[in-house]
Structure formats: C-alpha cells, structure tokens
Design a protein around this motif. Structure first.
Motif, PDB file in Angstrom:
ATOM      1  N   GLU A 142       0.953  -1.012  -0.021  1.00  0.00           N
ATOM      2  CA  GLU A 142      -0.085  -0.077  -0.031  1.00  0.00           C
ATOM      3  C   GLU A 142       0.836   1.163  -0.127  1.00  0.00           C
ATOM      4  OE1 GLU A 142      -3.232   0.354   2.638  1.00  0.00           O
ATOM      5  OE2 GLU A 142      -3.693  -1.797   2.480  1.00  0.00           O
ATOM      6  N   ALA A 143       2.003   1.159   0.663  1.00  0.00           N
ATOM      7  CA  ALA A 143       2.868   2.480   0.853  1.00  0.00           C
ATOM      8  C   ALA A 143       3.533   2.696  -0.615  1.00  0.00           C
ATOM      9  CB  ALA A 143       4.076   2.210   1.942  1.00  0.00           C
ATOM     10  N   ALA A 144       4.080   1.458  -1.071  1.00  0.00           N
ATOM     11  CA  ALA A 144       4.606   1.634  -2.206  1.00  0.00           C
ATOM     12  C   ALA A 144       3.834   2.110  -3.479  1.00  0.00           C
ATOM     13  CB  ALA A 144       5.202   0.306  -2.708  1.00  0.00           C
ATOM     14  N   GLY A 145       2.563   1.407  -3.422  1.00  0.00           N
ATOM     15  CA  GLY A 145       1.355   2.041  -4.413  1.00  0.00           C
ATOM     16  C   GLY A 145       1.054   3.207  -4.464  1.00  0.00           C
ATOM     17  N   GLY A 146       1.156   3.826  -3.083  1.00  0.00           N
ATOM     18  CA  GLY A 146       0.610   5.442  -2.927  1.00  0.00           C
ATOM     19  C   GLY A 146       2.130   6.256  -3.435  1.00  0.00           C
ATOM     20  N   ALA A 147       3.261   5.843  -3.159  1.00  0.00           N
ATOM     21  CA  ALA A 147       4.380   6.279  -3.660  1.00  0.00           C
ATOM     22  C   ALA A 147       4.427   6.433  -5.168  1.00  0.00           C
ATOM     23  CB  ALA A 147       5.619   5.863  -3.270  1.00  0.00           C
ATOM     24  N   VAL A 148       3.949   5.273  -5.894  1.00  0.00           N
ATOM     25  CA  VAL A 148       4.052   5.301  -7.343  1.00  0.00           C
ATOM     26  C   VAL A 148       3.086   6.028  -7.962  1.00  0.00           C
ATOM     27  CG1 VAL A 148       3.606   3.866  -9.168  1.00  0.00           C
ATOM     28  CG2 VAL A 148       5.068   2.913  -7.373  1.00  0.00           C
ATOM     29  N   ARG A 149       1.903   6.218  -7.444  1.00  0.00           N
ATOM     30  CA  ARG A 149       0.815   7.047  -7.525  1.00  0.00           C
ATOM     31  C   ARG A 149       1.165   8.516  -7.542  1.00  0.00           C
ATOM     32  NH1 ARG A 149      -4.215   6.163  -8.541  1.00  0.00           N
ATOM     33  NH2 ARG A 149      -4.477   4.157  -7.456  1.00  0.00           N
ATOM     34  N   ARG A 150       1.468   8.949  -6.485  1.00  0.00           N
ATOM     35  CA  ARG A 150       2.092  10.307  -6.562  1.00  0.00           C
ATOM     36  C   ARG A 150       3.200  10.857  -7.412  1.00  0.00           C
ATOM     37  NH1 ARG A 150       0.815   8.807  -1.214  1.00  0.00           N
ATOM     38  NH2 ARG A 150       3.164   8.423  -0.633  1.00  0.00           N
ATOM     39  N   THR A 151       3.877   9.742  -7.673  1.00  0.00           N
ATOM     40  CA  THR A 151       4.956  10.031  -8.599  1.00  0.00           C
ATOM     41  C   THR A 151       4.498  10.203  -9.883  1.00  0.00           C
ATOM     42  OG1 THR A 151       6.698   8.959  -7.217  1.00  0.00           O
ATOM     43  CG2 THR A 151       6.970   9.004  -9.805  1.00  0.00           C
ATOM     44  N   LEU A 152       3.570   9.290 -10.206  1.00  0.00           N
ATOM     45  CA  LEU A 152       2.737   9.294 -11.698  1.00  0.00           C
ATOM     46  C   LEU A 152       1.977  10.519 -11.776  1.00  0.00           C
ATOM     47  CD1 LEU A 152       2.015   5.483 -12.270  1.00  0.00           C
ATOM     48  CD2 LEU A 152       3.952   6.843 -13.258  1.00  0.00           C
ATOM     49  N   GLU A 153       1.433  10.947 -10.752  1.00  0.00           N
ATOM     50  CA  GLU A 153       0.767  12.107 -10.672  1.00  0.00           C
ATOM     51  C   GLU A 153       1.428  13.334 -11.201  1.00  0.00           C
ATOM     52  OE1 GLU A 153      -1.395  12.226  -6.943  1.00  0.00           O
ATOM     53  OE2 GLU A 153      -2.943  10.645  -7.824  1.00  0.00           O
ATOM     54  N   ALA A 154       2.883  13.256 -10.400  1.00  0.00           N
ATOM     55  CA  ALA A 154       3.688  14.651 -10.582  1.00  0.00           C
ATOM     56  C   ALA A 154       3.819  14.395 -12.169  1.00  0.00           C
ATOM     57  CB  ALA A 154       4.925  14.490  -9.774  1.00  0.00           C
ATOM     58  N   GLU A 155       4.317  13.184 -12.794  1.00  0.00           N
ATOM     59  CA  GLU A 155       4.464  13.106 -14.146  1.00  0.00           C
ATOM     60  C   GLU A 155       3.415  13.722 -14.969  1.00  0.00           C
ATOM     61  OE1 GLU A 155       5.999   9.048 -15.059  1.00  0.00           O
ATOM     62  OE2 GLU A 155       7.652   9.564 -13.866  1.00  0.00           O
ATOM     63  N   GLU A 156       2.109  13.309 -14.578  1.00  0.00           N
ATOM     64  CA  GLU A 156       1.056  14.219 -15.453  1.00  0.00           C
ATOM     65  C   GLU A 156       1.165  15.484 -15.349  1.00  0.00           C
ATOM     66  OE1 GLU A 156      -3.669  13.758 -16.014  1.00  0.00           O
ATOM     67  OE2 GLU A 156      -2.979  13.086 -13.938  1.00  0.00           O
ATOM     68  N   ARG A 157       1.495  16.067 -14.208  1.00  0.00           N
ATOM     69  CA  ARG A 157       1.380  17.514 -14.112  1.00  0.00           C
ATOM     70  C   ARG A 157       2.696  17.868 -15.048  1.00  0.00           C
ATOM     71  NH1 ARG A 157       0.411  16.345  -8.905  1.00  0.00           N
ATOM     72  NH2 ARG A 157       2.513  16.451  -8.230  1.00  0.00           N
ATOM     73  N   ALA A 158       3.608  17.423 -14.941  1.00  0.00           N
ATOM     74  CA  ALA A 158       4.948  17.709 -15.817  1.00  0.00           C
ATOM     75  C   ALA A 158       4.617  17.694 -17.380  1.00  0.00           C
ATOM     76  CB  ALA A 158       6.160  16.942 -15.615  1.00  0.00           C
ATOM     77  N   GLY A 159       4.078  16.598 -17.931  1.00  0.00           N
ATOM     78  CA  GLY A 159       3.489  16.160 -19.097  1.00  0.00           C
ATOM     79  C   GLY A 159       2.498  17.628 -19.721  1.00  0.00           C
ATOM     80  N   ARG A 160       1.478  17.871 -18.720  1.00  0.00           N
ATOM     81  CA  ARG A 160       0.652  18.807 -19.140  1.00  0.00           C
ATOM     82  C   ARG A 160       1.481  20.233 -19.420  1.00  0.00           C
ATOM     83  NH1 ARG A 160      -4.508  18.894 -18.200  1.00  0.00           N
ATOM     84  NH2 ARG A 160      -5.511  16.783 -18.336  1.00  0.00           N
ATOM     85  N   GLU A 161       2.284  20.515 -18.497  1.00  0.00           N
ATOM     86  CA  GLU A 161       3.018  21.676 -18.596  1.00  0.00           C
ATOM     87  C   GLU A 161       3.853  21.693 -19.786  1.00  0.00           C
ATOM     88  OE1 GLU A 161       6.746  23.808 -16.145  1.00  0.00           O
ATOM     89  OE2 GLU A 161       5.218  22.943 -15.032  1.00  0.00           O
ATOM     90  N   TRP A 162       4.456  20.623 -20.120  1.00  0.00           N
ATOM     91  CA  TRP A 162       5.537  20.553 -21.337  1.00  0.00           C
ATOM     92  C   TRP A 162       4.743  20.795 -22.648  1.00  0.00           C
ATOM     93  CZ3 TRP A 162      10.647  19.721 -21.928  1.00  0.00           C
ATOM     94  CH2 TRP A 162      10.991  19.149 -23.629  1.00  0.00           C
ATOM     95  N   LEU A 163       3.418  20.032 -22.698  1.00  0.00           N
ATOM     96  CA  LEU A 163       2.631  20.303 -23.870  1.00  0.00           C
ATOM     97  C   LEU A 163       2.113  21.742 -24.013  1.00  0.00           C
ATOM     98  CD1 LEU A 163       0.776  16.732 -23.391  1.00  0.00           C
ATOM     99  CD2 LEU A 163       2.476  17.532 -25.351  1.00  0.00           C
ATOM    100  N   ALA A 164       1.898  22.408 -22.767  1.00  0.00           N
ATOM    101  CA  ALA A 164       1.567  23.840 -22.959  1.00  0.00           C
ATOM    102  C   ALA A 164       2.501  24.597 -23.515  1.00  0.00           C
ATOM    103  CB  ALA A 164       0.839  24.043 -21.534  1.00  0.00           C
ATOM    104  N   ARG A 165       3.988  24.391 -22.896  1.00  0.00           N
ATOM    105  CA  ARG A 165       4.852  25.219 -23.498  1.00  0.00           C
ATOM    106  C   ARG A 165       5.372  24.986 -24.999  1.00  0.00           C
ATOM    107  NH1 ARG A 165       9.196  24.504 -18.883  1.00  0.00           N
ATOM    108  NH2 ARG A 165      10.091  23.851 -20.611  1.00  0.00           N
ATOM    109  N   ASN A 166       5.374  23.652 -25.537  1.00  0.00           N
ATOM    110  CA  ASN A 166       5.845  23.248 -26.521  1.00  0.00           C
ATOM    111  C   ASN A 166       4.748  23.219 -27.891  1.00  0.00           C
ATOM    112  OD1 ASN A 166       8.729  22.796 -25.743  1.00  0.00           O
ATOM    113  ND2 ASN A 166       7.706  21.623 -24.354  1.00  0.00           N
TER     114      ASN A 166
END
Length: 166
Positions: A142-166
C-alpha cells in the motif's frame, strides 16, 4: 495490490507519444522538485517503431509511512522502465516495471495511450505492486502503491506543462 493510474493530456496520441519518447522531456520531468533527483535517463527508439524509457531517480522517504522508513533508509532509489510498442490503430501499448532498490517491492504492468473523444489522450498505468516482506507485505504494498501513484501524478502535471509550453 492492484494499481491503476489514469492520466489525461490535452493533445492527440501522436503528440503525447512523441513527448514520452523525447529524452529532453524525460530528463526535464525527472529533474522537477516533485519528481526526486534523476541520476540516469535513457531513451531509445521512437513512437513509430517502438521506444523504451529507463529512468533511475532518488526520492525522499517522506512518500512512505514513518514506520516503514527504517526498512528502506534515508532515500528511495526508484528504477522505472517502460517499453512501448509501435503505434497501431491510433493507440500505443507497452509494459512498465518499477523497482525500489534495497526494498523488496516491485510494480509490473501495462501501459496504454488512447484517444479521447475531445481530441485529448488518456494514458493508463495498470499493474500489480508486490512486496516480499513477511508479515508486512500488505502495508508495504500500500505504501509503495501510494508512492508510485504520487510520482505518476507528478509526471502527469509535468507532461501537461510540457505540452502547454511546446
């Protein structure tokens, strides 16, 4: 423990796949404050012929419960590998493996990029988080799953920002 994380992007599948296969994007997203510190990034191939992304980064242990931190030390070294097949019929599929070095935890699963009716793209990580810690495996998963989920959510935010800038 089963884990599914869905991400959406305001761009078509081809643009999102091109972003995910761009080594500059992978390095940039891995260097963001909410993504830890990247020590290794490798990208080979392209969306048309298939591509792989390998990423190694260090995350703070504040992503996991206090009682489990003694099992992993001061930092989590996370290795993530994605292997994407060539685009077919407007979709891309692949596999993912995420390991936490020094901890008996691993996530393996599938990846999907598919078009949304509004012209955007949905990315889905679907897999199993497994821990081989006697007695505590459910808590660790459960702890590892939560860490993976938070990391992937951060990656989604990064991807949205990248797409908006490029």
């Amino acid at each position: 423990m089963h884990l599914t994380v869905e991400q959406t992007y305001p761009a078509d599948v081809a643009a999102v796949a091109a972003m995910l296969a761009d080594a500059e994007f992978v390095r940039w997203r891995a260097a963001r404050p909410d993504a830890g510190a990247a020590s290794q990034v490798d990208v080979t191939g392209d969306p048309a012929s298939g591509f792989t992304v390998s990423l190694r980064r260090t995350l703070p242990t504040d992503l996991i419960p206090v009682q489990l931190r003694q099992l992993v030390g001061e930092h989590l070294e996370v290795r993530q590998a994605e292997a994407w097949e060539p685009e077919r019929e407007g979709r891309q599929v692949g596999t993912v493996a995420v390991e936490i070095a020094g901890a008996p935890v691993r996530m393996t699963g599938s990846l999907l990029l598919e078009p949304l009716p509004d012209g955007g793209t949905r990315q889905v990580y679907d897999g199993e988080v497994r821990a081989t810690v006697p007695v505590f495996s459910g808590t660790v998963e459960e702890a590892a799953g939560g860490a993976v989920r938070r990391t992937l959510e951060a990656e989604e935010r990064a991807g949205r920002e990248w797409l908006a800038r490029n």
